[in-house]
Scaffold this motif. Structure first.
Motif, PDB file in Angstrom:
ATOM      1  N   GLU A 147      -5.506   6.385   8.185  1.00 15.92           N
ATOM      2  CA  GLU A 147      -4.687   6.829   7.057  1.00 15.92           C
ATOM      3  C   GLU A 147      -4.420   8.333   7.125  1.00 15.92           C
ATOM      4  N   THR A 148      -5.419   9.106   7.534  1.00 12.70           N
ATOM      5  CA  THR A 148      -5.179  10.552   7.684  1.00 12.70           C
ATOM      6  C   THR A 148      -4.184  10.811   8.808  1.00 12.70           C
ATOM      7  N   LEU A 149      -4.263  10.028   9.882  1.00 18.76           N
ATOM      8  CA  LEU A 149      -3.322  10.198  10.991  1.00 18.76           C
ATOM      9  C   LEU A 149      -1.900   9.882  10.543  1.00 18.76           C
ATOM     10  N   PHE A 150      -1.736   8.809   9.786  1.00 19.92           N
ATOM     11  CA  PHE A 150      -0.408   8.451   9.294  1.00 19.92           C
ATOM     12  C   PHE A 150       0.153   9.553   8.393  1.00 19.92           C
ATOM     13  N   ARG A 151      -0.662  10.095   7.514  1.00 18.30           N
ATOM     14  CA  ARG A 151      -0.192  11.154   6.614  1.00 18.30           C
ATOM     15  C   ARG A 151       0.130  12.428   7.387  1.00 18.30           C
ATOM     16  N   TYR A 152      -0.652  12.696   8.393  1.00 19.92           N
ATOM     17  CA  TYR A 152      -0.417  13.862   9.261  1.00 19.92           C
ATOM     18  C   TYR A 152       0.947  13.748   9.944  1.00 19.92           C
ATOM     19  N   LEU A 153       1.217  12.596  10.549  1.00 26.51           N
ATOM     20  CA  LEU A 153       2.499  12.400  11.215  1.00 26.51           C
ATOM     21  C   LEU A 153       3.644  12.411  10.214  1.00 26.51           C
ATOM     22  N   SER A 154       3.425  11.826   9.052  1.00 26.51           N
ATOM     23  CA  SER A 154       4.471  11.799   8.020  1.00 26.51           C
ATOM     24  C   SER A 154       4.812  13.198   7.548  1.00 26.51           C
ATOM     25  N   SER A 155       3.798  14.037   7.437  1.00 26.55           N
ATOM     26  CA  SER A 155       4.002  15.401   6.951  1.00 26.55           C
ATOM     27  C   SER A 155       4.842  16.233   7.913  1.00 26.55           C
ATOM     28  N   TYR A 156       4.611  16.054   9.220  1.00 25.98           N
ATOM     29  CA  TYR A 156       5.260  16.921  10.200  1.00 25.98           C
ATOM     30  C   TYR A 156       6.491  16.309  10.873  1.00 25.98           C
TER      31      TYR A 156
ATOM     32  N   ASP B 298      -3.072  -2.126   9.750  1.00 25.21           N
ATOM     33  CA  ASP B 298      -4.169  -2.982   9.287  1.00 25.21           C
ATOM     34  C   ASP B 298      -4.597  -2.613   7.872  1.00 25.21           C
ATOM     35  N   VAL B 299      -4.488  -1.332   7.533  1.00 23.95           N
ATOM     36  CA  VAL B 299      -4.805  -0.885   6.176  1.00 23.95           C
ATOM     37  C   VAL B 299      -3.711  -1.334   5.217  1.00 23.95           C
ATOM     38  N   LEU B 300      -2.459  -1.140   5.613  1.00 22.61           N
ATOM     39  CA  LEU B 300      -1.342  -1.535   4.757  1.00 22.61           C
ATOM     40  C   LEU B 300      -1.343  -3.039   4.490  1.00 22.61           C
ATOM     41  N   ASN B 301      -1.772  -3.805   5.480  1.00 21.40           N
ATOM     42  CA  ASN B 301      -1.801  -5.266   5.337  1.00 21.40           C
ATOM     43  C   ASN B 301      -3.001  -5.753   4.531  1.00 21.40           C
ATOM     44  N   GLY B 302      -3.917  -4.840   4.202  1.00 22.52           N
ATOM     45  CA  GLY B 302      -5.088  -5.222   3.435  1.00 22.52           C
ATOM     46  C   GLY B 302      -6.231  -5.774   4.264  1.00 22.52           C
ATOM     47  N   GLU B 303      -6.088  -5.769   5.592  1.00 20.25           N
ATOM     48  CA  GLU B 303      -7.169  -6.253   6.452  1.00 20.25           C
ATOM     49  C   GLU B 303      -8.353  -5.293   6.440  1.00 20.25           C
ATOM     50  N   ILE B 304      -8.057  -4.012   6.211  1.00 22.96           N
ATOM     51  CA  ILE B 304      -9.074  -2.964   6.088  1.00 22.96           C
ATOM     52  C   ILE B 304      -8.803  -2.232   4.780  1.00 22.96           C
ATOM     53  N   PRO B 305      -9.820  -1.994   3.951  1.00 26.57           N
ATOM     54  CA  PRO B 305      -9.583  -1.354   2.654  1.00 26.57           C
ATOM     55  C   PRO B 305      -9.114   0.097   2.793  1.00 26.57           C
ATOM     56  N   SER B 306      -8.272   0.510   1.873  1.00 25.60           N
ATOM     57  CA  SER B 306      -7.823   1.897   1.812  1.00 25.60           C
ATOM     58  C   SER B 306      -8.779   2.671   0.899  1.00 25.60           C
ATOM     59  N   ILE B 307      -9.604   3.525   1.491  1.00 22.28           N
ATOM     60  CA  ILE B 307     -10.634   4.232   0.713  1.00 22.28           C
ATOM     61  C   ILE B 307     -10.533   5.745   0.850  1.00 22.28           C
ATOM     62  N   LEU B 308      -9.477   6.221   1.499  1.00 29.53           N
ATOM     63  CA  LEU B 308      -9.351   7.660   1.724  1.00 29.53           C
ATOM     64  C   LEU B 308      -9.258   8.442   0.423  1.00 29.53           C
ATOM     65  N   ASP B 309      -8.367   8.034  -0.466  1.00 26.94           N
ATOM     66  CA  ASP B 309      -8.168   8.788  -1.709  1.00 26.94           C
ATOM     67  C   ASP B 309      -9.431   8.799  -2.565  1.00 26.94           C
ATOM     68  N   ASP B 310     -10.097   7.670  -2.667  1.00 28.95           N
ATOM     69  CA  ASP B 310     -11.338   7.603  -3.442  1.00 28.95           C
ATOM     70  C   ASP B 310     -12.410   8.493  -2.833  1.00 28.95           C
ATOM     71  N   THR B 311     -12.456   8.544  -1.514  1.00 24.78           N
ATOM     72  CA  THR B 311     -13.451   9.379  -0.835  1.00 24.78           C
ATOM     73  C   THR B 311     -13.191  10.850  -1.096  1.00 24.78           C
ATOM     74  N   MET B 312     -11.932  11.269  -0.983  1.00 25.41           N
ATOM     75  CA  MET B 312     -11.603  12.678  -1.217  1.00 25.41           C
ATOM     76  C   MET B 312     -11.862  13.050  -2.675  1.00 25.41           C
ATOM     77  N   LYS B 313     -11.554  12.158  -3.580  1.00 20.39           N
ATOM     78  CA  LYS B 313     -11.817  12.406  -5.002  1.00 20.39           C
ATOM     79  C   LYS B 313     -13.309  12.606  -5.252  1.00 20.39           C
ATOM     80  N   SER B 314     -14.124  11.797  -4.597  1.00 20.51           N
ATOM     81  CA  SER B 314     -15.569  11.909  -4.752  1.00 20.51           C
ATOM     82  C   SER B 314     -16.085  13.217  -4.192  1.00 20.51           C
TER      83      SER B 314
END
Length: 225
Positions: free
Chosen positions: A168-177, A204-220
């Motif tokens: 997810e961080t890689l996708f956001r990185y590529l999206s940003s630049y 795999d994250v978008l499809n729900g096969e792997i949970p998306s936990i990045l935002d919750d982790t950063m918030k914590s």
């Protein structure tokens, strides 16, 4: 007190800590305290990661075989047990890739490898450090997609959800630049745990096969700063 950089691996490590240890952990991330690590073990794994990365780019397993011979020579020449253990662990990883089919990780045989922009991306109010080995484009000239690959290793071992954080961080990185000039392909945002040979993509994250936990982790993390 601000954080200069937050390697993605630190986000993964943070999730496994007890509350008291999270306090100590985040204090060490702050500016003026003990600096954060480079992300994936620094020079400890550089021999295996660099060779695997190069073999992927060149699609050439002979690079792996040559590196095994080189590190084996170092192992045999060195007498210090701790150093020999480091070489042995790198050899063990490299040996898994002697006959590995790198084409299964490439969206197409014809990739154009691009230079990497700034590794620090402001994300959720935190300066997250993102260090893929390669960024590549492919496809028709007026309809090019972009992706990246990140080979990672951790002695403690990664969970699928950990790999999801990386993707997810890689996708956001590529999206940003790159989103203005390229199509960001979630399936081409690839993370490879070189110890287990497990690979996942952001798809795999978008499809729900792997949970998306990045935002919750950063918030914590921010709650402890």
């Amino acid at each position: 007190m601000a954080i200069e950089k937050l390697p993605v691996k630190k986000l993964v490590e943070f999730r496994r800590l007890s509350k008291p240890r999270k306090v100590t952990f985040t204090n060490k991330l702050k500016v003026g305290r003990k600096p954060a690590s480079a992300g994936d073990g620094g020079n400890y794994w550089v021999r295996s990661l660099s060779a695997i990365s190069k073999a992927f780019k060149e699609n050439d397993n002979s690079i792996i075989i040559d590196k095994i011979e080189e590190v084996s020579d170092l192992y045999n020449l060195n007498q210090r047990s701790q150093t020999k253990r480091m070489y042995k662990r790198n050899i063990d990883i490299l040996s898994k890739y002697k006959d590995f089919d790198f084409t299964q990780l490439r969206p197409t045989a014809d990739l154009k490898f691009l230079s990497k922009p700034n590794s620090i991306l402001e994300m959720g109010g935190l300066p997250v450090q993102i260090l893929p080995q390669h960024i590549f484009s492919y496809g028709a000239e007026n309809n090019q997609s972009i992706g990246g690959i990140w080979f990672i290793v951790w002695q403690d071992g990664f969970k699928p959800s950990d790999l999801g954080i990386y993707s997810e961080t890689l996708f956001r990185y590529l999206s940003s630049y790159y989103s203005k000039d390229y199509i960001i392909n979630p399936a081409a945002c690839i993370i490879v745990d070189v110890t287990s040979l497990e690979s996942i993509s952001y798809k795999d994250v978008l499809n729900g096969e792997i949970p998306s936990i990045l935002d919750d982790t950063m918030k914590s993390v921010k709650e402890y700063l």
